[in-house]
Scaffold this active site. Structure first.
Site, mmCIF file in Angstrom:
data_model
loop_
_atom_site.group_PDB
_atom_site.id
_atom_site.type_symbol
_atom_site.label_atom_id
_atom_site.label_comp_id
_atom_site.label_asym_id
_atom_site.label_seq_id
_atom_site.Cartn_x
_atom_site.Cartn_y
_atom_site.Cartn_z
ATOM 1 N N TYR A 34 0.865 -1.175 0.000
ATOM 2 C CA TYR A 34 0.000 0.000 0.000
ATOM 3 C C TYR A 34 0.900 1.222 0.000
ATOM 4 O O TYR A 34 1.611 1.477 0.982
ATOM 5 C CB TYR A 34 -0.889 0.022 1.244
ATOM 6 C CG TYR A 34 -2.022 -0.985 1.232
ATOM 7 C CD1 TYR A 34 -3.311 -0.582 0.907
ATOM 8 C CD2 TYR A 34 -1.815 -2.318 1.577
ATOM 9 C CE1 TYR A 34 -4.369 -1.486 0.906
ATOM 10 C CE2 TYR A 34 -2.854 -3.233 1.586
ATOM 11 C CZ TYR A 34 -4.129 -2.808 1.245
ATOM 12 O OH TYR A 34 -5.166 -3.709 1.254
ATOM 13 N N PRO A 39 -12.538 0.140 -1.320
ATOM 14 C CA PRO A 39 -11.801 -1.128 -1.301
ATOM 15 C C PRO A 39 -10.471 -1.097 -0.559
ATOM 16 O O PRO A 39 -9.840 -2.142 -0.418
ATOM 17 C CB PRO A 39 -11.583 -1.413 -2.793
ATOM 18 C CG PRO A 39 -11.608 -0.067 -3.445
ATOM 19 C CD PRO A 39 -12.598 0.746 -2.663
#
Length: 385
Positions: free
Chosen positions: A195, A287
């Protein structure tokens, strides 16, 4: 026609509910508006919480999951040109598993058909009567009515389930960005999800299989897919995922691409009379926190237990508490998804002060065991009830 439980929607929520009920001797009919090929090939999420994998294994849908799923014990936050690993298993004792929703649907369809289950593809529900209760649907140009004891509305955000709940209250938030997602035929350049926060926008490097990568870029909500040829996508991913330690991003043919808006949405209550909403019919999460599919599994697990109790003992206590039970978990997941989204994305409207606060927060999560443990607890999944 009559059954005990009419299930509107043949995605993972509806199919899993049908399988769970079958194992308790409860009859159901699944009505799915699309054909089987479409349902088994639409690309969706693929990060499964520990509790989700436990439910799938427990209902007999774990054979291929255990063989092909990619078990992860951590994830990486990447910002400022450096990576910071969050050791999920060390902090929680739990894991997460990459296994595509498309594969879960294939597994559940195969199980239900092998069971002799009644799954009707191309059967589009057009009206729900929560009090009858019954579902009216169209199939092969003809209109049919399915009478039942209870209805499960697992038909997604645009289905007929939620509009059949009178006085439903909705809560929502739109985000000032979207995700450009791709599938690429190239082995992942990482063993665990990355991420990445970057001044140019968020990026995510995920995995679909040992030979297929799933990657995402933050883009504007009104972005045109035609503005992103392959070369531009790979160049931007390389910049946003780049580090100062020589890590490189491998490229390959892009086989699928799409742009997905980001929103949060909750409908309350999740029940009216004999109708129970589950999954995207009742809630949507951005998401970033990987919660959408897992929330759907949680909903139908709670509903299956409640229906099992009803048919076994006659008690409707668990059915009466269904909405409240699910919404406690839904709102926790909504907050976590919002938190992950605002932590990692670049807000085009943020000023310098807000950006420095965001960077300070990232530093804190990466350096504080307590903050990392909170992220890990929510990411790997809270108890199903």
């Amino acid at each position: 026609m009559r059954t005990q439980v009419a299930i509107v929607g043949g995605g993972p929520a509806g199919l899993l509910l049908s399988r769970l009920l079958h194992r308790q001797g409860i009859a159901s009919v699944v009505l799915e508006g699309r054909d089987r090929a479409y349902v088994e090939h639409r690309q969706r999420a693929g990060m499964l919480e520990q509790g989700t994998t436990d439910v799938l294994r427990g209902c007999g849908a774990g054979e291929r999951l255990d063989r092909e799923g990619l078990v992860h014990h951590g994830l990486e936050l990447r910002f400022g040109g450096a990576g910071h690993r969050i050791p999920l298993t060390d902090l929680t004792g739990r894991t997460v598993t990459v296994y595509a929703q498309t594969e879960i649907v294939k597994d559940l369809v195969a199980l239900r058909l092998a069971d002799g289950g009644d799954v009707r593809f191309g059967a589009r529900a057009v009206e729900i009567d929560p009090s009858g209760p019954s579902v009216t649907y169209r199939q092969d140009g003809r209109t049919h009515t399915l009478d039942c004891d209870y209805i499960a509305g697992c038909d997604g955000f645009h289905g007929v389930g939620r509009p059949a709940v009178p006085g439903v209250r909705t809560f929502s938030r739109e985000y000032p960005f979207a995700w450009l997602g791709i599938l690429a035929d190239v082995p992942p350049s990482t063993g665990e999800l990355i991420y990445a926060h970057h001044d140019r926008g968020f990026a995510l490097h995920s995995l679909r299989s040992p030979a297929v990568s799933r990657l995402y870029l933050q883009v504007a909500p009104d972005e045109e897919i035609a503005a992103w040829p392959d070369a531009r996508i790979w160049d931007e991913l390389a910049v946003r995922l780049g580090t100062g330690d020589g890590w490189t991003l491998d490229e390959g043919p892009i086989t699928d691409r799409s742009i997905t808006p980001m929103r949060s949405f909750v409908a309350e209550p999740m029940r009216h009379d004999r109708l129970f909403l589950a999954g995207d019919a009742a809630h949507i999460v951005p998401p970033t926190g990987a919660k959408g599919l897992n929330l759907a599994v949680s909903d139908v697990t709670v509903l299956a237990r409640a229906l099992t109790e009803r048919y076994a003992s006659g008690s409707e206590a668990l059915l009466d508490s269904y909405s409240a039970t699910c919404l406690r978990r839904v709102w926790r997941a909504e907050h976590f998804s919002y938190w992950m989204t605002t932590l990692l994305h670049t807000d085009p409207q943020a000023d310098d002060f807000a950006r420095r606060l965001q960077r300070s927060h990232l530093d804190y999560v990466a350096s504080s065991p307590a903050a990392a443990a909170s992220l890990a607890e929510n990411y790997t999944g809270l108890p199903l009830t």
